[in-house]
Motif scaffolding. Sequence first.
Motif, PDB file in Angstrom:
ATOM      1  N   GLU A 197       2.557   6.420  -4.593  1.00 23.35           N
ATOM      2  CA  GLU A 197       1.491   6.340  -5.522  1.00 23.35           C
ATOM      3  C   GLU A 197       1.434   5.034  -6.258  1.00 23.35           C
ATOM      4  N   MET A 198       0.272   4.433  -6.513  1.00 25.86           N
ATOM      5  CA  MET A 198       0.319   2.931  -6.949  1.00 25.86           C
ATOM      6  C   MET A 198      -0.780   3.311  -8.504  1.00 25.86           C
ATOM      7  N   ASN A 199      -0.397   2.495  -9.274  1.00 26.61           N
ATOM      8  CA  ASN A 199      -1.129   2.530 -10.674  1.00 26.61           C
ATOM      9  C   ASN A 199      -0.882   0.886 -11.213  1.00 26.61           C
ATOM     10  N   GLY A 200      -1.419  -0.166 -10.802  1.00 26.70           N
ATOM     11  CA  GLY A 200      -1.396  -1.267 -11.455  1.00 26.70           C
ATOM     12  C   GLY A 200       0.119  -1.870 -10.936  1.00 26.70           C
ATOM     13  N   PRO A 201       0.792  -2.251 -11.728  1.00 23.16           N
ATOM     14  CA  PRO A 201       1.915  -2.648 -11.585  1.00 23.16           C
ATOM     15  C   PRO A 201       3.048  -1.732 -11.478  1.00 23.16           C
ATOM     16  N   ARG A 202       2.746  -0.302 -11.720  1.00 24.43           N
ATOM     17  CA  ARG A 202       3.631   0.683 -11.467  1.00 24.43           C
ATOM     18  C   ARG A 202       3.495   1.410 -10.222  1.00 24.43           C
ATOM     19  N   LEU A 203       4.743   1.679  -9.574  1.00 18.27           N
ATOM     20  CA  LEU A 203       4.892   2.384  -8.318  1.00 18.27           C
ATOM     21  C   LEU A 203       5.643   3.760  -8.683  1.00 18.27           C
ATOM     22  N   LYS A 204       5.219   4.552  -7.532  1.00 17.54           N
ATOM     23  CA  LYS A 204       5.892   5.878  -7.814  1.00 17.54           C
ATOM     24  C   LYS A 204       6.461   6.124  -6.325  1.00 17.54           C
ATOM     25  N   TYR A 205       7.729   6.986  -6.301  1.00 21.93           N
ATOM     26  CA  TYR A 205       8.474   7.082  -5.429  1.00 21.93           C
ATOM     27  C   TYR A 205       9.237   8.563  -5.440  1.00 21.93           C
ATOM     28  N   ASP A 206       9.173   9.095  -4.418  1.00 18.35           N
ATOM     29  CA  ASP A 206      10.111  10.668  -4.109  1.00 18.35           C
ATOM     30  C   ASP A 206      11.325  10.186  -3.857  1.00 18.35           C
ATOM     31  N   VAL A 207      12.287  10.651  -4.453  1.00 17.63           N
ATOM     32  CA  VAL A 207      13.579  10.331  -4.039  1.00 17.63           C
ATOM     33  C   VAL A 207      14.602  11.761  -3.950  1.00 17.63           C
ATOM     34  N   SER A 208      14.890  11.874  -2.838  1.00 20.00           N
ATOM     35  CA  SER A 208      15.656  13.288  -2.359  1.00 20.00           C
ATOM     36  C   SER A 208      16.983  13.424  -3.169  1.00 20.00           C
ATOM     37  N   ARG A 209      17.248  14.610  -3.361  1.00 16.84           N
ATOM     38  CA  ARG A 209      18.819  14.937  -4.087  1.00 16.84           C
ATOM     39  C   ARG A 209      19.931  14.162  -3.068  1.00 16.84           C
ATOM     40  N   ILE A 251       0.964  -1.143  -0.038  1.00 13.53           N
ATOM     41  CA  ILE A 251       0.130  -0.069   0.048  1.00 13.53           C
ATOM     42  C   ILE A 251       0.874   1.292  -0.212  1.00 13.53           C
ATOM     43  N   VAL A 252       0.226   2.536  -0.334  1.00 16.97           N
ATOM     44  CA  VAL A 252       0.853   3.666  -0.251  1.00 16.97           C
ATOM     45  C   VAL A 252       1.525   3.701   1.195  1.00 16.97           C
ATOM     46  N   GLY A 253       2.677   4.235   1.299  1.00 15.84           N
ATOM     47  CA  GLY A 253       3.428   4.482   2.379  1.00 15.84           C
ATOM     48  C   GLY A 253       4.579   3.052   2.932  1.00 15.84           C
ATOM     49  N   ASP A 254       4.405   1.978   1.904  1.00 16.32           N
ATOM     50  CA  ASP A 254       5.098   1.022   2.246  1.00 16.32           C
ATOM     51  C   ASP A 254       6.638   1.126   1.716  1.00 16.32           C
ATOM     52  N   SER A 255       7.591   0.447   2.189  1.00 16.39           N
ATOM     53  CA  SER A 255       8.917   0.406   1.698  1.00 16.39           C
ATOM     54  C   SER A 255       9.137  -0.505   0.732  1.00 16.39           C
ATOM     55  N   VAL A 256       9.949  -0.261  -0.312  1.00 17.07           N
ATOM     56  CA  VAL A 256      10.448  -1.370  -1.194  1.00 17.07           C
ATOM     57  C   VAL A 256      11.896  -1.035  -1.578  1.00 17.07           C
ATOM     58  N   ALA A 257      12.809  -1.930  -1.665  1.00 13.81           N
ATOM     59  CA  ALA A 257      14.224  -1.597  -1.966  1.00 13.81           C
ATOM     60  C   ALA A 257      14.350  -1.776  -3.131  1.00 13.81           C
ATOM     61  N   HIS A 258      15.035  -0.568  -3.683  1.00 13.85           N
ATOM     62  CA  HIS A 258      15.441  -0.680  -5.289  1.00 13.85           C
ATOM     63  C   HIS A 258      17.134  -0.536  -5.487  1.00 13.85           C
ATOM     64  N   SER A 259      17.561  -1.865  -5.777  1.00 12.91           N
ATOM     65  CA  SER A 259      18.830  -2.055  -5.814  1.00 12.91           C
ATOM     66  C   SER A 259      19.586  -1.477  -4.646  1.00 12.91           C
ATOM     67  N   GLY A 260      19.069  -1.833  -3.478  1.00 16.78           N
ATOM     68  CA  GLY A 260      19.624  -1.699  -2.374  1.00 16.78           C
ATOM     69  C   GLY A 260      19.097  -0.351  -1.610  1.00 16.78           C
ATOM     70  N   VAL A 261      18.348   0.618  -2.401  1.00 14.95           N
ATOM     71  CA  VAL A 261      17.868   1.831  -1.692  1.00 14.95           C
ATOM     72  C   VAL A 261      16.397   1.450  -1.226  1.00 14.95           C
ATOM     73  N   CYS A 262      16.228   1.784   0.160  1.00 13.64           N
ATOM     74  CA  CYS A 262      14.932   1.743   0.470  1.00 13.64           C
ATOM     75  C   CYS A 262      14.217   3.027   0.153  1.00 13.64           C
ATOM     76  N   LEU A 263      12.943   2.958  -0.553  1.00 12.15           N
ATOM     77  CA  LEU A 263      12.099   4.062  -0.894  1.00 12.15           C
ATOM     78  C   LEU A 263      10.632   3.822  -0.581  1.00 12.15           C
ATOM     79  N   THR A 264       9.782   4.847  -0.436  1.00  9.83           N
ATOM     80  CA  THR A 264       8.473   4.739   0.099  1.00  9.83           C
ATOM     81  C   THR A 264       7.665   4.902  -0.969  1.00  9.83           C
ATOM     82  N   VAL A 265       6.819   4.287  -0.853  1.00 13.47           N
ATOM     83  CA  VAL A 265       5.701   4.074  -2.295  1.00 13.47           C
ATOM     84  C   VAL A 265       4.764   5.560  -1.930  1.00 13.47           C
TER      85      VAL A 265
END
Length: 204
Positions: free
Chosen positions: A53-65, A37-51
């Motif tokens: 927005e969700m749209n089917g199989p596509r997830l969106k994340y905000d990544v800081s500079r 769900i929105v707010g969950d954590s998913v690791a992307h090549s070792g980087v923990c990101l927070t969901v």
Amino acid sequence: MFSGIVAAVGRIEHIEPLADGIRLTVDTNGLDLSDVIVGDSVAHSGVCLTVVEMNGPRLKYDVSRETLNCTVGLDAVGNEVNLEKALRLVDRLGGHLVTGHVDGVGEVVKFAPVGESHELVIRAPAAIAGYIAKKGSITVNGVSLTVNRVEGRDFWINLIPHTVAMTNLKHLQAGSKVNLEIDLIARYVERMLAWRSEEAAAQG
């Protein structure tokens, strides 16, 4: 918290600039999202990101500079990313305990087939090289791996065919940059030793 066992390899589909970072859209490519769900954590090549927005199989994340400045692989459309959902307390720990916080970016010195497997040699940044030990655990692009040999800042890993086939490590070559996370145990050992020295100095 994660285990370093990759569940799927996704692909970055879109990057939207933000005031201080980017918003990523990732095609999760078959990752089971039934319990995400929105707010969950998913690791992307070792980087923990927070969901966000969700749209089917596509997830969106905000990544800081700041995150972009200390990691690799999140800043280009088309990049493949190793995906792992956060651990539940009832899950098996197939790899080792991984936080999803990258400690440094390493450089591939060698990636070559040896029989059915591949030999991977990585040069670690000086700041974290001392935490890497023979037969210890290391996370490379989110993949839990065992160190076979260490010489100075360089360390050797043997990759079995399954690991190469099921992760984005298959695309590595000499000069490639990789996200590294050291074993949590090494952090605590260093802190305990440092504290003992500080305490002895204070009492002495």
